[in-house]
Design a protein around this motif. Structure first.
Motif, short mmCIF file in Angstrom:
data_model
loop_
_atom_site.label_atom_id
_atom_site.label_comp_id
_atom_site.label_asym_id
_atom_site.label_seq_id
_atom_site.Cartn_x
_atom_site.Cartn_y
_atom_site.Cartn_z
N ARG A 76 1.08 -1.11 0.34
CA ARG A 76 0.15 0.20 0.13
C ARG A 76 0.62 1.45 -0.14
O ARG A 76 0.11 1.85 -0.53
CB ARG A 76 -1.03 -0.16 0.92
CG ARG A 76 -2.02 0.95 1.09
CD ARG A 76 -3.00 1.25 2.63
NE ARG A 76 -3.42 1.87 2.84
CZ ARG A 76 -2.82 3.49 2.68
NH1 ARG A 76 -2.87 4.00 1.40
NH2 ARG A 76 -2.64 4.47 3.77
N GLU A 96 1.81 5.52 -3.41
CA GLU A 96 1.26 5.35 -3.12
C GLU A 96 0.30 4.12 -3.42
O GLU A 96 0.63 3.85 -5.29
CB GLU A 96 0.05 6.45 -2.99
CG GLU A 96 -0.44 6.39 -1.48
CD GLU A 96 -1.28 7.42 -0.93
OE1 GLU A 96 -1.82 6.73 -0.11
OE2 GLU A 96 -0.88 9.01 -1.68
N ASP A 98 -3.34 1.70 -5.09
CA ASP A 98 -4.18 1.00 -4.44
C ASP A 98 -4.99 0.58 -5.44
O ASP A 98 -4.76 0.34 -6.76
CB ASP A 98 -5.01 2.70 -5.00
CG ASP A 98 -6.31 2.28 -4.40
OD1 ASP A 98 -6.88 1.50 -3.59
OD2 ASP A 98 -7.66 2.94 -5.01
#
Length: 142
Positions: A76, A96, A98
């Protein structure tokens, strides 16, 4: 930390978040897509853990880099500090992830001190994302 000059790059990759995370956190995989000299990558992927790599520029110049992991959330988030000669504080890049099934949205963010530094970092990060996209498209290797 100054207001600085920031950039954000976002891509959707055709790979699950776990595969993208492994590409960023496994020395051999990272060396293959991130322009690192073979055998130069060391990673202790945990908050406070150190990393190092020798990057090879298109003209063959070797640039040794060091830093540490400031935050780590498996599959993550990676907050990576990069040591900058002459500066007390590291330059910080946020990666990051997702994940949504077979695809992952990746976002890279960094704030730099000058417009020139930001432009160079953004260009380098764009090259990294292009190379990462190609690496992941090749699929898992033994």
């Amino acid at each position: 930390m100054s207001d600085g000059h920031s950039y954000t790059l976002t891509r959707t990759l055709d790979a699950p978040a776990a595969a993208v995370y492994r590409a960023w956190t496994t020395p051999d995989a990272y060396a293959r897509w991130a322009y690192a000299a073979p055998g130069s990558v060391r990673m202790d992927v945990r908050p406070g853990g150190a990393w190092q790599a020798t990057m090879v520029t298109p003209d063959g110049t070797e640039v040794p880099l060091t830093g540490s992991y400031l935050e780590v959330e498996e599959n993550r988030l990676l907050v990576v500090g990069m040591d900058v000669p002459g500066r007390a504080e590291p330059s910080v890049m946020v990666v990051e992830l997702d994940g949504d099934g077979p695809k992952t949205r990746i976002e890279l963010r960094q704030t730099c001190d000058t417009v020139e530094e930001r432009d160079m970092a953004e260009q380098g990060s764009t090259m990294l994302l292009d190379s990462l996209t190609r690496f992941l498209a090749e699929g898992p290797t033994a």
